[in-house]
Design an enzyme around this catalytic site. Sequence first.
Site, PDB file in Angstrom:
ATOM      1  N   GLU A   1     -35.301  12.007 -29.411  1.00 12.10           N
ATOM      2  CA  GLU A   1     -36.618  12.493 -28.986  1.00 12.10           C
ATOM      3  C   GLU A   1     -37.192  13.519 -29.962  1.00 12.10           C
ATOM      4  OE1 GLU A   1     -34.324  11.397 -27.119  1.00 12.10           O
ATOM      5  OE2 GLU A   1     -35.062  10.735 -25.151  1.00 12.10           O
TER       6      GLU A   1
ATOM      7  N   ASN B   1     -42.291   7.416 -25.042  1.00 12.02           N
ATOM      8  CA  ASN B   1     -41.230   7.780 -25.983  1.00 12.02           C
ATOM      9  C   ASN B   1     -39.908   7.203 -25.495  1.00 12.02           C
ATOM     10  OD1 ASN B   1     -39.998   8.903 -28.184  1.00 12.02           O
ATOM     11  ND2 ASN B   1     -40.078  11.021 -27.456  1.00 12.02           N
TER      12      ASN B   1
ATOM     13  N   ASP C   1     -39.476   7.230 -18.295  1.00 10.09           N
ATOM     14  CA  ASP C   1     -38.942   6.128 -19.104  1.00 10.09           C
ATOM     15  C   ASP C   1     -38.804   4.828 -18.311  1.00 10.09           C
ATOM     16  OD1 ASP C   1     -38.911   7.795 -21.234  1.00 10.09           O
ATOM     17  OD2 ASP C   1     -36.775   7.583 -21.694  1.00 10.09           O
TER      18      ASP C   1
ATOM     19  N   ASP D   1     -25.459  11.929 -26.232  1.00 15.94           N
ATOM     20  CA  ASP D   1     -26.406  12.643 -25.374  1.00 15.94           C
ATOM     21  C   ASP D   1     -25.745  13.819 -24.661  1.00 15.94           C
ATOM     22  OD1 ASP D   1     -28.357  10.991 -26.194  1.00 15.94           O
ATOM     23  OD2 ASP D   1     -28.629   9.924 -24.298  1.00 15.94           O
TER      24      ASP D   1
ATOM     25  N   HIS E   1     -36.449  16.143 -23.156  1.00 13.16           N
ATOM     26  CA  HIS E   1     -35.894  16.456 -21.834  1.00 13.16           C
ATOM     27  C   HIS E   1     -34.533  17.125 -21.908  1.00 13.16           C
ATOM     28  CE1 HIS E   1     -33.674  12.353 -21.803  1.00 13.16           C
ATOM     29  NE2 HIS E   1     -34.168  12.550 -22.988  1.00 13.16           N
ATOM     30  N   ARG E   2     -33.689  16.655 -22.826  1.00  9.16           N
ATOM     31  CA  ARG E   2     -32.329  17.206 -22.863  1.00  9.16           C
ATOM     32  C   ARG E   2     -32.300  18.640 -23.399  1.00  9.16           C
ATOM     33  NH1 ARG E   2     -29.741  13.392 -20.668  1.00  9.16           N
ATOM     34  NH2 ARG E   2     -30.180  11.234 -21.186  1.00  9.16           N
TER      35      ARG E   2
ATOM     36  N   LYS F   1     -39.068  12.886 -18.255  1.00  9.39           N
ATOM     37  CA  LYS F   1     -38.659  11.668 -18.973  1.00  9.39           C
ATOM     38  C   LYS F   1     -37.516  10.958 -18.256  1.00  9.39           C
ATOM     39  CE  LYS F   1     -38.074  10.111 -23.694  1.00  9.39           C
ATOM     40  NZ  LYS F   1     -36.959   9.188 -23.734  1.00  9.39           N
TER      41      LYS F   1
END
Length: 645
Positions: free
Chosen positions: A344, A92, A49, A316, A389-390, A415
């Site tokens: 995402e 993204n 990112d 998040d 990613h998370r 990411k």
Amino acid sequence: MDSLTLPALTRAAGTVRLPGSKSISNRMLLLAAVAQGTTEIRDLLDSDDTRVMLEALQKVGVGVTALGGNAWRVTGCDGVFPVKDADLFMGNAGTAIRPLTAALALSGGHYRLSGVPRMHERPIGDLVDGLLQIGADVRYTGNPGFPPLAIHPAQVKLAAPIRLRGDVSSQFLTALLMALPLAGEAAVIEMTTELISRPYVEITLNLMARFGVEVQRDGWLRFTIPAGQRYRSPGVLHVEGDASAASYFLAAGAIGGGPVRVEGVGSASIQGDVRFADALRAMGARIEWGENFIEARAPATGKLKAFDLDLNHIPDAAMTLAVAALFADGRCVLRNIASWRVKETDRIAAMATELRKLGAIVEEGSDWLAVSPPPTFQGGVAIDTYDDHRMAMCFALAALGGVAVTINDPACVNKTFPEFFDAFALIAAPVVAIDGPSASGKGTVAQRVANTLGFHFLDSGALYRLTALAAMKAGVALEDEAGVAALAGELPADFEGDRILLSGEDVTEGIRAEEVGVGASKVAALPAVRNALLARQRAYRRFPGLVADGRDMGSVVFPGAAAKVFLTASAAARAERRHKQLIAKGMPANMHALLQDLQERDARDAQRSVAPLRQCDDANLVDTTEMNIEAAVAAVMTIVRQQPL
Ligand code: DC
């Protein structure tokens, strides 16, 4: 790599240095790019990112230079991007496309912004509506309301307040706030809905202020940027550690015993996600705050409590709580998380699907999720990560349920956190520590135990020997603590199979020489040298696990090791073994002198002030005086198998 299988885990403890915050990194890059003057940004996050943002800025003519070690120099363009026509690929990265769209819309050029297919499904209409109100020319080239976008020069007028929705993403407000000072006139933004994820807007306002632009805020409804302000570089800036990334490690500490410490965020942090620690505390975890660290450990009772929380302020980090809920003592409810649907991936749907695989009962609503933990974890499952990613990072925690967990497409962590699984191993991979005095045979035994378990192996003595040899080669006196420590910190050593290289030279046999051993013993007594080797030794902790050999492995380097063994033998037996070894190598040896030497060394080692030789209270004693190697390995394996790793 298509997938990564984490072994069944039972505990987590250790310290992690966090990578730079994504939210802060991309905001600082944009502000530095449009400011007057040159900014040096240190500890910038190195990830997909931020790379997207750096490349886009370069394409529009902003000077960005890597200074090494995650430091960057950005030469500000004072609000005027030099390149007036460009195609920009935004991957993204929401934190890149939104503020860039706003800044470019005010800068009088022709720009086309696009991203990966998922980016073209993520809304941007509220931001575009805001920009159209002031006369900007921004057009949808795909579906209305979504990227890709085309921007053209236009005369911008800031007469009336901009009316903006704040209930889909706070990034639209962030983008407008950061861009509007470029117009050079007073600007007002009025929210037409409630504003979500407010702490992220606070990050924005904080960073704008550091670049010299103050925003007047009336509650969370009206924002005024007075006229006559322009961005000026503050010179040098540091990026804090990523507070969202901290959540995985803190949760691991709360679930897996702890203590787990994250460094790089703390009570002085400007990121709202540090409030994740409060949510963990509500679950009963014990939390300690420092200015630049947070530490978490399991509740005194050992069991995490169920929760019912509004998580709008930490959208998040809240994902981490959904997985932590698997370890709670009842049904957990996550509320006010509608923004998950436009991230995402549709995170509410994805989370529900994957938690169910582990045996949880999950209920979902448009803006909430309820998780009832499984009575026992479903083992051997493969978790899909949806290019998010998370998802990958928070589901690593599930392995702490004592089951192997496969993470599909683990590289999606690039990411925001390319080194995530290595960092997770630093606190969660099982460690078997084998301490003991010189010549106890622990090196050979530890190596065989590692082979039996399929674990990595750390011969810490070799690092002290390499340090001594490097010092001797470089002409650094072995008493020169600072000089030797500097060498130890940068030791150009590689372990390739059973070969040990120093600056590319094979020193496998060389480091075993008597004078190197004597040198190693000297440098090992220097506190600064031991400190310099600490992080390097801990970096050997990787999945599926580590067997670490050395006198202070269980006491200092891996105090939280799952299994600790103190391997010893009588001085007479050790002297005899060494005698045999030397004779076998055709070297001169004197039994009496060897024994005396060992006894003196034991006494010195036990008394020295740094890392003295001692058996930890929680270490298992194995006396090999009467054992051969096979018997010693078997004795250690019995101990290792008695405890869950
Ligand atoms: O185990 P060895 O003989 O290769 O160790 C070399 C020297 O380093 C020896 O003097 C002990 C010291 N050492 C230490 O102080 N701490 C360790 N973890 C490993 C070795």
